[in-house]
Design a protein around this motif. Structure first.
Motif, PDB file in Angstrom:
ATOM      1  N   ALA A  31      22.060  24.942   3.316  1.00 14.83           N
ATOM      2  CA  ALA A  31      21.095  25.973   2.921  1.00 14.83           C
ATOM      3  C   ALA A  31      21.721  27.368   3.020  1.00 14.83           C
ATOM      4  CB  ALA A  31      19.836  25.890   3.796  1.00 14.83           C
ATOM      5  N   GLY A  32      22.486  27.593   4.096  1.00 16.23           N
ATOM      6  CA  GLY A  32      23.162  28.880   4.247  1.00 16.23           C
ATOM      7  C   GLY A  32      24.181  29.123   3.150  1.00 16.23           C
ATOM      8  N   ALA A  33      24.902  28.061   2.763  1.00 19.99           N
ATOM      9  CA  ALA A  33      25.892  28.191   1.686  1.00 19.99           C
ATOM     10  C   ALA A  33      25.220  28.521   0.365  1.00 19.99           C
ATOM     11  CB  ALA A  33      26.694  26.893   1.576  1.00 19.99           C
ATOM     12  N   ALA A  34      24.063  27.882   0.112  1.00 22.62           N
ATOM     13  CA  ALA A  34      23.335  28.149  -1.130  1.00 22.62           C
ATOM     14  C   ALA A  34      22.875  29.601  -1.186  1.00 22.62           C
ATOM     15  CB  ALA A  34      22.139  27.199  -1.242  1.00 22.62           C
ATOM     16  N   GLN A  38      27.255  29.831  -2.737  1.00 19.08           N
ATOM     17  CA  GLN A  38      28.181  28.695  -2.821  1.00 19.08           C
ATOM     18  C   GLN A  38      27.395  27.443  -3.220  1.00 19.08           C
ATOM     19  OE1 GLN A  38      29.542  29.483   1.287  1.00 19.08           O
ATOM     20  NE2 GLN A  38      31.614  29.450   0.434  1.00 19.08           N
ATOM     21  N   ASN A  39      26.863  27.465  -4.442  1.00 18.58           N
ATOM     22  CA  ASN A  39      25.924  26.430  -4.873  1.00 18.58           C
ATOM     23  C   ASN A  39      26.567  25.048  -4.964  1.00 18.58           C
ATOM     24  OD1 ASN A  39      23.821  28.300  -5.117  1.00 18.58           O
ATOM     25  ND2 ASN A  39      24.517  28.908  -7.147  1.00 18.58           N
ATOM     26  N   LYS A  40      27.786  24.981  -5.476  1.00 18.35           N
ATOM     27  CA  LYS A  40      28.439  23.672  -5.622  1.00 18.35           C
ATOM     28  C   LYS A  40      28.701  23.045  -4.258  1.00 18.35           C
ATOM     29  CE  LYS A  40      32.182  21.189  -7.935  1.00 18.35           C
ATOM     30  NZ  LYS A  40      32.341  20.272  -6.811  1.00 18.35           N
ATOM     31  N   ALA A 267      18.336  27.942  -5.320  1.00 18.64           N
ATOM     32  CA  ALA A 267      19.705  27.709  -4.854  1.00 18.64           C
ATOM     33  C   ALA A 267      20.614  27.205  -5.962  1.00 18.64           C
ATOM     34  CB  ALA A 267      19.699  26.721  -3.691  1.00 18.64           C
ATOM     35  N   ALA A 268      20.050  26.500  -6.941  1.00 13.77           N
ATOM     36  CA  ALA A 268      20.888  25.889  -7.978  1.00 13.77           C
ATOM     37  C   ALA A 268      20.996  26.729  -9.243  1.00 13.77           C
ATOM     38  CB  ALA A 268      20.338  24.508  -8.336  1.00 13.77           C
TER      39      ALA A 268
END
Length: 328
Positions: A31-34, A38-40, A267-268
């Motif tokens: 979740a933090g990356a999204a 950093q979606n992928k 996020a996506a």
């Protein structure tokens, strides 16, 4: 990327064999990356967690006994539907107080044997109150997913009949099932069953149904969790509140929770530089579910129009449109 605390939590949960905690922290990292774009990586990590869960779903856990697949049969099939959720607490965007209370329920359930050895019983009867779309039903899914238990949803349309004796007999079947198969048992919209006994439009049969329900609750000593949820707590008989170990009030989302819901839903897809103050204002009065729906609509509009990214204007327009059609 993962914070230092998250890395330590991953290592500690792996060493202790706590798969539930390990996956929960991994999803927090995703979740933090999204949120940081950093979606992928976020999607790859979520897919990896799902794959690992499937591989280990049949393996006994140190933090909960595996429960055999259960399907209601006979008359119970008309009263209960069963699902096996994979949701986790980290997946939910919740008010801090609600999250803490659900965490306390999970802690006591996982440490139930320890509590019983000292003469106490873990929390297992929960009354969830609050406006529609604030996460009450989803919380039941989360508790089932975290504890690796089946979620049985009581079908009130099949339970309540015009004949009090039939309804009481069906209630007994449900509470017998609680004792026979450990799980999460959800009475959604429970005000239909447990309305105020002194209401002027009440009839004797309905009062007796409520009395039967309260009696079954009082006598239940199973290890199952009983969850009742309502959007209208003011309609509940006061005796209902005394029968539950914990009452959890679900408020409309704060600005922080609104942002978290939107970030998760978007996020996506790419977003422009979002003006959160304007978005917060547009979302006032909306529930978690309504905010999520508005964010999804804005994302689909961006995809279908070819613009490629969600803007503050599009998001605010979608939120205001949702609010304009808000009941009441």
């Amino acid at each position: 990327m993962a914070t230092a605390d998250q890395v330590k939590a991953l290592v500690k949960s792996h060493a202790e064999g706590d798969d539930t905690r390990f996956y929960s922290v991994a999803l927090q990292v995703a979740a933090g990356a999204a949120r940081s774009g950093q979606n992928k990586f976020a999607q790859d990590l979520r897919d990896l967690v799902d794959t690992l869960r499937e591989r280990t779903s049949g393996r006994p856990s140190r933090h909960g006994r595996p429960v055999p697949v259960a399907q209601p049969k006979g008359e119970l099939a008309q009263l209960l539907t069963v699902v096996y959720p994979q949701a986790r607490l980290a997946d939910l965007s919740l008010d801090d107080d609600v999250r803490v209370r659900l965490g306390r329920v999970l802690l006591e359930q996982r440490q139930g044997d320890r509590l019983r050895s000292h003469g106490f019983h873990p929390l297992r009867r929960l009354l969830l109150i609050g406006p529609p779309g604030t996460g009450k039903t989803m919380s039941a899914h989360v508790l089932a997913g975290e504890l690796r238990l089946p979620l049985f949803v009581i079908r009130l349309d099949g339970l309540i009949t015009k004949f009090m004796g039939e309804t009481a007999a069906k209630l007994r079947l449900v509470f017998d099932a609680l004792s026979e198969t450990r799980g999460i048992y959800l009475f959604d919209e429970v005000d239909a069953l447990a309305g105020e006994r002194g209401a002027s439009n009440d009839v004797g049969e309905i009062r007796r149904v409520l009395n039967s329900f309260l009696q079954f609750l009082e006598l239940d000593t199973s290890e199952s969790l009983v969850i009742a949820a309502t959007n209208h707590p003011q309609l509940l008989d006061r005796a209902m509140f005394r029968r539950f170990d914990m009452v959890i009030d679900y408020p409309l989302p704060s600005s922080e929770v609104v942002r978290h819901v939107i970030q998760n839903r978007l996020a996506a897809v790419p977003t422009g530089r979002l003006a959160w103050a304007k978005i917060d204002e547009a979302a006032v009065g909306l529930s978690h579910g309504e905010v999520a729906t508005a964010a999804e609509l804005a994302a689909k509009d961006a995809i279908l129009s070819g613009d490629g990214q969600v803007t503050t204007t599009a998001l605010c327009t979608s939120l205001r449109d949702r609010r304009a059609h808000h009941p009441g």
